[in-house]
Design a protein around this motif. Structure first.
Motif, PDB file in Angstrom:
ATOM      1  N   LEU A 288      -4.485  -4.908   9.341  1.00 50.99           N
ATOM      2  CA  LEU A 288      -4.323  -4.607   7.926  1.00 50.99           C
ATOM      3  C   LEU A 288      -2.890  -4.920   7.542  1.00 50.99           C
ATOM      4  N   THR A 289      -2.698  -5.816   6.571  1.00 56.19           N
ATOM      5  CA  THR A 289      -1.352  -6.189   6.156  1.00 56.19           C
ATOM      6  C   THR A 289      -0.773  -5.130   5.225  1.00 56.19           C
ATOM      7  N   ALA A 290       0.529  -5.223   5.002  1.00 56.61           N
ATOM      8  CA  ALA A 290       1.209  -4.229   4.177  1.00 56.61           C
ATOM      9  C   ALA A 290       0.687  -4.211   2.745  1.00 56.61           C
TER      10      ALA A 290
ATOM     11  N   LEU B 173       0.828  -1.207   0.000  1.00 57.09           N
ATOM     12  CA  LEU B 173       0.000   0.000   0.000  1.00 57.09           C
ATOM     13  C   LEU B 173       0.863   1.257   0.000  1.00 57.09           C
ATOM     14  N   THR B 174       0.444   2.242  -0.746  1.00 55.78           N
ATOM     15  CA  THR B 174       1.116   3.541  -0.738  1.00 55.78           C
ATOM     16  C   THR B 174       0.693   4.333   0.499  1.00 55.78           C
ATOM     17  N   ASP B 175       1.398   5.430   0.778  1.00 60.68           N
ATOM     18  CA  ASP B 175       1.001   6.290   1.886  1.00 60.68           C
ATOM     19  C   ASP B 175      -0.431   6.787   1.708  1.00 60.68           C
ATOM     20  N   ASP B 176      -0.770   7.221   0.507  1.00 59.02           N
ATOM     21  CA  ASP B 176      -2.121   7.731   0.262  1.00 59.02           C
ATOM     22  C   ASP B 176      -3.172   6.662   0.527  1.00 59.02           C
ATOM     23  N   GLU B 177      -2.878   5.421   0.142  1.00 61.68           N
ATOM     24  CA  GLU B 177      -3.841   4.337   0.364  1.00 61.68           C
ATOM     25  C   GLU B 177      -4.002   4.028   1.848  1.00 61.68           C
TER      26      GLU B 177
END
Length: 331
Positions: free
Chosen positions: A266-268, A49-53
């Motif tokens: 929540l996983t990476a 996941l990106t920071d925004d996500e």
């Protein structure tokens, strides 16, 4: 007037307010009880996941699902590039944000994390002996951990907690030493029962030091006064009589606290898990990267929690170890 969102509740009436967010599956240690010496096959960057996500999911969790606390985990979360900036964005959403780390890299980052709004840290440390640390972690980095603990304390990330997993034949002879070290430096000591979450599948129940064994060792040295458990926190706590020293024990195996569990993970790579030991996941990343609006993601989240089971079944003959090890799930 703002109204609170409907609670995130499962079929057993447990309300979930604590979200664990794994920022990476990567780690700079190779602990013998966690992974093989050569490490694991890390997630490709495109799948993480990106920071925004992450920020979007946390915003949904806080504003629509009633999540009040966030714990950032890994892997080793300090390996996440730009971490202080991400922490600042998450704390701006309102939840209490904490972090679990192996402590390597904490000395150079603690002050920036505090400035970003991080509330506190837990540092994993299973031994005080440099040679034993190198044996357990396959890395000679214990000096960095000590420096990280001191930096976190100086930055005000208090109470700084130390997490240790005592294992028979490895470090059970340091239980008292670890408590004395923590007390001398103003840290808070917590012991965690070893759990079947290693990548090798080599966990042995007989090597686990149980909560009863831990308390017996502590009780030989000190008088312990029960403090109990704060809310749905996983640790039972005892205070050493005549002092302010508090010791916690997380007895996930022998004294499971599933009946009061308020955590979701929540996983990476954006998979939602309703239990640390879940064997099924819900793909929130696909919704994020598709056309799903916040309402659809909220509903998927609620559906996952609604299916949460009554407990982890470690002590059942039907127990099945998750496919993902702890480093990939998030501690």
């Amino acid at each position: 007037m703002d109204t609170a969102p409907p609670p995130l509740v499962d079929r057993y009436g447990r309300v979930h307010t604590d979200l664990r967010v794994s920022l990476t599956d990567r780690c700079n240690l190779r602990c013998t009880y966690c992974m093989p010496a050569e490490g694991l096959n890390w997630l490709p960057k495109a799948e993480v996941l990106t920071d925004d996500e992450i920020v979007r999911l946390v915003r949904i969790a806080v504003t629509r699902l009633g999540i009040r606390s966030i714990r950032l985990t890994g892997g080793e979360p300090l390996l996440r590039r730009g971490l202080p900036g991400l922490v600042a964005r998450l704390t701006a959403l309102g939840p209490e944000v904490s972090l679990t780390t192996n402590g390597i890299g904490l000395a150079r980052m603690a002050a920036d994390l505090k400035t970003a709004g991080l509330h506190r840290v837990n540092v994993s440390l299973d031994t005080l002996r440099p040679e034993r640390y190198a044996e357990i972690t396959r890395r000679d980095r214990i000096a960095d951990v000590f420096a990280g603990l001191a930096a976190a304390q100086a930055a005000g990330l208090a109470p700084v907690k130390i997490n240790a997993v005592p294992v028979r034949g490895v470090n059970e002879d340091e239980i008292l030493d670890l408590v004395e070290f923590a007390a001398a430096h103003g840290y808070r000591m917590r012991f965690i029962e070893s759990m079947p979450l290693d990548a090798q599948g080599a966990w042995e129940r007989d090597r686990m030091i149980t909560a009863d064994e831990l308390l017996a060792v502590l009780g030989e040295r000190w008088e312990l006064i029960p403090v109990g458990r704060h809310g749905n926190a996983p640790a039972e706590e005892w205070r050493i009589a005549g002092t302010d020293t508090v010791v916690g024990v997380i007895a996930s195996v022998t004294r499971p606290f599933c009946g009061g569990c308020d955590r979701v993970r929540l996983t990476a790579d954006g998979q939602l898990r309703n239990c640390l030991f879940a064997t099924r996941e819900s793909d929130l990343r696909a919704l994020l990267r598709g056309t799903a609006d916040d309402g659809a993601i909220e509903q998927a989240w609620r559906n996952t929690i609604a299916l949460k089971g009554p407990g982890h079944d470690i002590n059942s003959a039907d127990f099945v170890q998750p496919d993902r090890p702890m480093s990939a799930i998030g501690g």
